[in-house]
Scaffold this active site. Structure first.
Site, short mmCIF file in Angstrom:
data_model
loop_
_atom_site.label_atom_id
_atom_site.label_comp_id
_atom_site.label_asym_id
_atom_site.label_seq_id
_atom_site.Cartn_x
_atom_site.Cartn_y
_atom_site.Cartn_z
N LYS A 195 0.88 -1.18 0.00
CA LYS A 195 0.00 0.00 0.00
C LYS A 195 0.90 1.22 0.00
O LYS A 195 1.65 1.46 0.95
CB LYS A 195 -0.92 0.03 1.22
CG LYS A 195 -1.84 1.25 1.15
CD LYS A 195 -2.76 1.39 2.34
CE LYS A 195 -3.28 2.83 2.39
NZ LYS A 195 -3.76 3.21 3.72
N GLY A 204 -8.23 9.98 9.80
CA GLY A 204 -8.46 10.19 11.22
C GLY A 204 -9.54 11.20 11.55
O GLY A 204 -9.88 11.39 12.71
N ALA A 261 -9.11 1.92 9.82
CA ALA A 261 -8.37 1.44 10.98
C ALA A 261 -8.87 2.15 12.24
O ALA A 261 -9.55 1.55 13.05
CB ALA A 261 -6.86 1.67 10.80
N SER A 262 -8.59 3.44 12.35
CA SER A 262 -8.89 4.11 13.61
C SER A 262 -10.38 4.19 13.90
O SER A 262 -10.77 4.30 15.06
CB SER A 262 -8.25 5.49 13.66
OG SER A 262 -8.65 6.26 12.55
N ALA A 317 -9.63 5.93 4.29
CA ALA A 317 -9.46 7.15 5.11
C ALA A 317 -10.72 7.99 5.15
O ALA A 317 -11.37 8.22 4.15
CB ALA A 317 -8.30 8.01 4.63
#
Lengths: 267, 267, 267, 267
Positions: B108, B169, B217-218, B195
């Site tokens: 990636k 994020g 992810a987050s 994202a």
């Protein structure tokens, strides 16, 4: 895993525990077979049926009888609705008809202002809710997204309040999430989003806003592939519900690395 | 039912069939145990790992070793990323490191412009993609949502193009659905939204816009209940995918009754 | 009153003070007379002209000559643009042509990726900006809404950076206000929103996001009543600019009475 | 130019022609001087005054007297409102008070459900409108954005219907443009957007949706620079009105060159 997470998360209405927070109506279905497949795929345990249509055929209503057989076989509870009523009076009569025919005191109360917008009439709705509650009905009140009216309906004894996301059949989703959030934040009875849902993300959003469930019909029955769309909504409602419970990350104006370059335990 | 519907709907990348279209990264996880539970709950079969962090510890990297053991045990494939790289040159070196250490030519590619926005640098990204493709890598190119750049990356040989929904994020969701739709409509390689995702409905929307998958992810690792949120996203991605395939009802300005009062077969 | 408020609020570009922050292009106008009336109504002091179209006719270009006479009479400065160029090379040649023909080193740089999206090509744009700056041009760089690219163009010496609100001619407004705000917050050169504007509120929003000006053409020239629409935009840009300066009330989740029932001086 | 365009575009209410479609309330102003400057800058010819606050001071209400002197001097008509009323009964009494004190049968009817949301109470509003109309008042009915209720208020004889954009004081703009458009499309009396406006583009949008005017107070009186913000809104309302009349370009999914490369007359 999912099972464990959702097993104890039934939707409680009038002492009845519904395992699915997706409620699928029967309107708009082109055939009984297609409807059954979609209902089963949706996982719904409760479905709305228009008493007006049912009543037309009276005693020898074979189609209606078939529908109810189907629902019994699939253990799907019936919620008669008052679709097509324009006044409190009409709604009362239709509700009584439903109670007698279907042996349930649950009723989804729809009192529509006109045939063009199909929007609820606030004044008639208040009057009808009061009367139906007095007659012992468990009222599922279909309403606009006015937070004042929603609270009023609860105070009048509605068992469930069902604000719309957008005018019925438009598929526009939730036009005013702010109102839905406000309604939920002040409610003590279940809030079920009803009308306007077009696709899976709309249903997920409804749950994230704090709704206790989602009711839809034509978004499934008029989709090109109703069974697939019913399955989509089943997942979306579960996903939205879990997300609402899981405590999402806050929205931030500025970026935040997920892979911080220092200061974190590496593994 | 769902099983049947989704069984043959694997995401094909470089000849590998991934059963889940949700790809979950490892960034932001507070503990290895928590991460494992969330990864499993998400159903992901592919996860990103930052080579920068991994590399710091070199040969005796116990934490890293534990992570890879965990992934092997759960049959989750590793996608090394170049997080923390600001130039094509850095990205190349990091990618080579990942290939050697993890024995995969998948990478990636992240080339970030600055630490404040963490946004991709279009110019460096183009250069790095070209170089990595020439060296035999299968490039998963993390990019902004510019439809021109997305197509360019595909033309340069990227195996997967990964436009952002919003700065990483932020949890702002998909700021420009129009661009994502345009990117998808012109792509011949898989498009994976990466994202910006904050909650389940964002992921469902990504799939409805036509994306082939979602990477996050987050949104999971930093949620209050990561396992529950991972499960939420698993459902949301499936729901969004099915909805995209099912042919949703069109949006209408005006209402349309689901229970038509006449002209339909009654049942 | 307005006069006083706006008199000293000129837009400074390359030492030139423009009294209007609305820049109106000439594209899409059905007639020279209609165009003149709309330009005057808009209050613009700067207009773009496509060199490609101009050049076609060469020396004896009567129509072109008439247009420039019109602009001189109305004291509207000309900004030649490179519309129709797909590479940095083409853009350079077109820019040189404009400089020679119109005796100005201002140029609106457009390098388009393809005829379908008409979106800027980031890579060619960077190359062209660098070259034009080196040759002494004052570059007004038309770009996508990528904050990284916007800052890069400024660093390469662009005099003005012109991010799009939406693809040209779509009238979709500002698809990603977050990006525009981010671009503005990091810029030291004027930011002029270009492309995508459909109606007055779009232009007001652009200014409220902090843009220094708005460029539009077809939103006026293709409106049913171009003169009226030009006037609308003139007011909207002034209104949006003043609002940006006036310090708006914060957004609040909860209501706040304007007529407090107590605790305020009554009059 | 603008003058010519707007001169004959007065807002007609009860036979009175208002030259400005921006109506500015007096609530939230920190001082009488500041208020006067802002009112003048806004260009308003009509302003609301809360009778509740006025009444508190009774006969010797110097502050109130000063306010009315100010309005007379600036030729601004007064619209007494019933802010602070929670029932139809209270509203009737307050309206009568206003009629007697200010010698006008115009009244802005506000019947609020509770102090937290400050949202209108549909049921009380209907009752109060009916009574006030019967008593000869010209009712400006402040309502939620329910299209059914808006039409009902008109049918009951309201002279003006004033739906909210968002809860008062929130500055959230217009939360449900779809509803406002629907209200406008069915109305025969003036529709004035009231409450929720935060900044200039909100006001322009209200006009573009077809509203006949905009009422606001705290968006000006609580801005950091009220005079500047009042001027901003004056321009925005004019701009939005002109745009609504000018026939905007349609929204398009795909780009359209403003400078077509061929097929157009060149000039």
């Amino acid at each position: 895993m999912t099972q464990t997470l959702t097993d104890n998360d039934a939707l409680l209405i009038d002492g009845v525990a519904l395992g699915s927070r997706l409620i699928m109506g029967t309107g708009g279905a082109p055939s009984l077979e297609g409807l059954e497949a979609a209902l089963v795929a949706s996982g719904t345990e409760l479905t709305t049926v228009a008493m007006r249509r049912y009543a037309v055929h009276g005693e020898g209503n074979t189609a209606g009888a078939n529908l109810f057989d189907l629902l019994v076989q699939n253990r799907i509870r019936v919620l008669p609705n008052t679709a097509g009523c324009f006044t409190a009076r009409e709604a009362l009569m239709t509700a009584e008809l439903g109670r007698e025919a279907l042996e349930t005191d649950w009723v989804k109360l729809e009192v529509i202002a006109d045939e063009h917008t199909l929007l609820p009439d606030a004044v008639e709705l208040v009057e009808a809710t009061e009367s139906l509650v007095n007659r012992g009905f468990k009222v599922f009140a279909y309403t606009n997204d006015d937070p004042v009216l929603a609270l009023r309906l609860e105070q009048l004894g509605a068992a469930v309040v069902m604000p719309l996301g957008a005018p019925i059949g438009t598929g526009l989703g939730i036009l005013n999430p702010h109102n839905i959030e406000l309604i939920v934040s002040r409610a003590s009875v279940p809030i079920i989003l009803d009308a306007g849902i077009g696709t899976a993300s709309d249903a997920a959003l409804a749950m994230e806003l704090g709704c206790d469930g989602v009711l839809l019909a034509s978004a499934v029955t008029r989709a090109q592939d109703p069974v697939r769309m019913a399955t989509a909504f089943r997942h979306a409602v579960i996903g939205g519900r879990l997300a609402a419970q899981a405590g999402r990350i806050p929205m931030r104006t500025h970026a935040l690395a997920s892979s911080a370059m220092e200061g974190r335990a590496d593994f």
